[in-house]
Write a protein that holds these residues in place. Structure first.
Motif, PDB file in Angstrom:
ATOM      1  N   ILE A  65     -66.745  61.480 -31.181  1.00 48.34           N
ATOM      2  CA  ILE A  65     -65.442  62.090 -31.400  1.00 48.34           C
ATOM      3  C   ILE A  65     -64.829  62.403 -30.039  1.00 48.34           C
ATOM      4  O   ILE A  65     -65.469  63.014 -29.190  1.00 48.34           O
ATOM      5  CB  ILE A  65     -65.557  63.382 -32.231  1.00 48.34           C
ATOM      6  N   ALA A  66     -63.581  61.976 -29.837  1.00 48.12           N
ATOM      7  CA  ALA A  66     -62.882  62.267 -28.589  1.00 48.12           C
ATOM      8  C   ALA A  66     -62.382  63.706 -28.597  1.00 48.12           C
ATOM      9  O   ALA A  66     -62.090  64.274 -29.653  1.00 48.12           O
ATOM     10  CB  ALA A  66     -61.710  61.306 -28.412  1.00 48.12           C
ATOM     11  N   LYS A  67     -62.255  64.294 -27.436  1.00 51.44           N
ATOM     12  CA  LYS A  67     -61.718  65.645 -27.310  1.00 51.44           C
ATOM     13  C   LYS A  67     -60.219  65.567 -26.999  1.00 51.44           C
ATOM     14  O   LYS A  67     -59.807  64.887 -26.060  1.00 51.44           O
ATOM     15  CB  LYS A  67     -62.428  66.406 -26.185  1.00 51.44           C
ATOM     16  N   VAL A  68     -59.437  66.268 -27.802  1.00 49.73           N
ATOM     17  CA  VAL A  68     -58.010  66.414 -27.553  1.00 49.73           C
ATOM     18  C   VAL A  68     -57.711  67.902 -27.505  1.00 49.73           C
ATOM     19  O   VAL A  68     -57.913  68.617 -28.493  1.00 49.73           O
ATOM     20  CB  VAL A  68     -57.156  65.740 -28.640  1.00 49.73           C
ATOM     21  N   TYR A  69     -57.260  68.378 -26.367  1.00 51.95           N
ATOM     22  CA  TYR A  69     -56.938  69.795 -26.210  1.00 51.95           C
ATOM     23  C   TYR A  69     -55.487  70.020 -26.643  1.00 51.95           C
ATOM     24  O   TYR A  69     -54.605  69.195 -26.373  1.00 51.95           O
ATOM     25  CB  TYR A  69     -57.128  70.224 -24.761  1.00 51.95           C
ATOM     26  N   GLU A 350     -61.544  65.641 -31.982  1.00 51.00           N
ATOM     27  CA  GLU A 350     -61.534  67.063 -32.301  1.00 51.00           C
ATOM     28  C   GLU A 350     -60.358  67.667 -31.575  1.00 51.00           C
ATOM     29  O   GLU A 350     -60.115  67.397 -30.398  1.00 51.00           O
ATOM     30  CB  GLU A 350     -62.841  67.742 -31.880  1.00 51.00           C
ATOM     31  N   LEU A 351     -59.577  68.436 -32.290  1.00 53.16           N
ATOM     32  CA  LEU A 351     -58.393  69.084 -31.717  1.00 53.16           C
ATOM     33  C   LEU A 351     -58.801  70.497 -31.322  1.00 53.16           C
ATOM     34  O   LEU A 351     -59.115  71.324 -32.184  1.00 53.16           O
ATOM     35  CB  LEU A 351     -57.274  69.103 -32.751  1.00 53.16           C
ATOM     36  N   ILE A 352     -58.828  70.774 -30.041  1.00 55.94           N
ATOM     37  CA  ILE A 352     -59.390  72.006 -29.518  1.00 55.94           C
ATOM     38  C   ILE A 352     -58.249  72.910 -29.046  1.00 55.94           C
ATOM     39  O   ILE A 352     -57.515  72.563 -28.126  1.00 55.94           O
ATOM     40  CB  ILE A 352     -60.354  71.710 -28.353  1.00 55.94           C
ATOM     41  N   LEU A 353     -58.123  74.049 -29.705  1.00 50.87           N
ATOM     42  CA  LEU A 353     -57.041  74.977 -29.391  1.00 50.87           C
ATOM     43  C   LEU A 353     -57.309  75.687 -28.069  1.00 50.87           C
ATOM     44  O   LEU A 353     -58.386  76.239 -27.844  1.00 50.87           O
ATOM     45  CB  LEU A 353     -56.890  75.999 -30.514  1.00 50.87           C
ATOM     46  N   VAL A 354     -56.321  75.685 -27.189  1.00 48.62           N
ATOM     47  CA  VAL A 354     -56.413  76.370 -25.897  1.00 48.62           C
ATOM     48  C   VAL A 354     -55.380  77.494 -25.886  1.00 48.62           C
ATOM     49  O   VAL A 354     -54.205  77.269 -26.160  1.00 48.62           O
ATOM     50  CB  VAL A 354     -56.164  75.390 -24.732  1.00 48.62           C
ATOM     51  N   LYS A 355     -55.820  78.679 -25.571  1.00 47.77           N
ATOM     52  CA  LYS A 355     -54.923  79.839 -25.565  1.00 47.77           C
ATOM     53  C   LYS A 355     -54.627  80.292 -24.147  1.00 47.77           C
ATOM     54  O   LYS A 355     -55.386  80.032 -23.231  1.00 47.77           O
ATOM     55  CB  LYS A 355     -55.555  80.991 -26.348  1.00 47.77           C
TER      56      LYS A 355
END
Length: 355
Positions: A65-69, A350-355
């Motif tokens: 799975i690729a990482k997408v921030y 995977e969609l990784i939420l960045v705050k």
């Protein structure tokens, strides 16, 4: 963990809910993760846009799975933060591939935001090429005047085809064996593809793939190859190939750029001011009818454009209907399936939420 396949209605509903939940980051692939990598509660984030014509974007697969921030915040600080998460392969002289737009274009990326990011990237400069159509950027002279009008004066801008072309090979492409790129592309060690994601009159949408496929091709040779038009005389887009073939030609061109840089290329998509027409339309672009969504960053070309489309499709129908209609009427999702077929990236992310 077994993966649940959702219907389109279930997928869009869940995606909309997931995006609105500020308390939990989002992922496709079974679990939620924070930017720090901590596993959260089980969340099945629906990935995949719907069927388009006879082409269907591939479904969920077992494997990597690729990482997408992702961040819903659109400002300079967040742009810099996201870039720093995906710049591990970037070094040396860095090309920032940006669509600088026609004169006074209302939807182009904010200059101050790009300026802030560029200042954090040593030995970097913006790169562009001249256009195939007769407009503000058709000649190098006119292009430089337009750059000044639009405020792209805070760093050098290399119009890469100003001094000619260079042929980059297309390995195992759909239609092309090589594409004429602006010669200046060979001056760089690395590339950041900084894209204003929006609609497009021919491509359906303009994402990272279109930014390098059209944006790096030389104005009078490479762009004709990618549009499938005659190699001499004025551009005649009425002779361009059918919709699916155009997407495949763009994939060929993007693959040439991707293969040229290898691991030394990374991608950011900014989902704001998303008109149904490209920044090539300048002041003629219709006003956006979909809300701003946020910023995506990834080292994976397919994953970032897939994620951008998924986020657009996840919006309420009254909000996204114009942009979705533009994408579907042009068979724009063929961009995604074409990239998947040519192994240009991972359709799972995977969609990784960045705050």
């Amino acid at each position: 963990m077994a993966r649940k396949i959702f219907s389109r209605r279930e997928a869009l509903k869940l995606a909309s809910v997931a995006l609105c939940a500020a308390a939990a980051p989002v992922i496709s692939g079974g679990k939620a993760f924070s930017a720090e990598g901590n596993t959260g509660s089980d969340v099945n984030f629906p990935q995949k846009t719907p069927v388009i014509g006879s082409q269907k974007v591939s479904g969920i697969h077992v494997g990597s799975i690729a990482k997408v921030y992702f961040s819903p915040v659109i400002d300079s600080a967040m742009l810099i933060k996201l870039y720093n998460l995906v710049n591990e392969g970037i070094y040396g002289k860095v090309a920032i591939k940006l669509h600088t737009g026609e004169k006074n274009g209302p939807n182009i990326l904010p200059r101050d935001m790009v300026k802030a990011l560029q200042r954090t990237i040593p030995n970097s400069e913006i790169v562009e090429t001249n256009t195939l159509y007769e407009g503000d950027r058709y000649t190098t002279k006119g292009h430089r005047e337009t750059l000044e009008v639009n405020g792209w004066t805070f760093c050098p801008v290399n119009i890469m085809d100003e001094h000619g072309d260079v042929n980059l090979p297309v390995h195992a492409g759909f239609h092309l064996k090589e594409v004429a790129m602006g010669k200046g592309i060979t001056d760089y060690d690395s590339m950041l593809v900084l894209t204003h994601f929006k609609g497009h009159g021919m491509g359906g949408f303009g994402g990272a793939m279109k930014n390098i496929a059209i944006g790096c091709a030389s104005g009078q040779v490479g762009k004709r190859q990618v549009h499938g038009t005659a190699m001499s005389g004025k551009a005649d887009f009425s002779t361009s190939p059918n919709k699916d073939m155009f997407m495949e030609l763009m994939a060929d061109s993007a693959k040439a750029v991707q293969d040229h840089f290898g691991r030394r290329i990374t991608y950011i998509n900014v989902l704001r001011n998303m008109s149904v027409r490209c920044d090539c339309a300048g002041l003629k672009a219709p006003a956006p009818t979909i809300r701003d969504i946020g910023i995506l960053a990834s080292t994976d070309l397919l994953a970032i454009d897939q994620a951008a489309c998924d986020l657009v499709y996840a919006q309420p129908h009254d909000d996204n209907k114009d942009l979705v209609e533009r994408i579907q009427s042009r068979h724009g999702l063929r961009q995604l399936s074409a990239m998947a077929e040519k192994k240009m990236g991972n359709p799972q992310y995977e969609l990784i939420l960045v705050k």
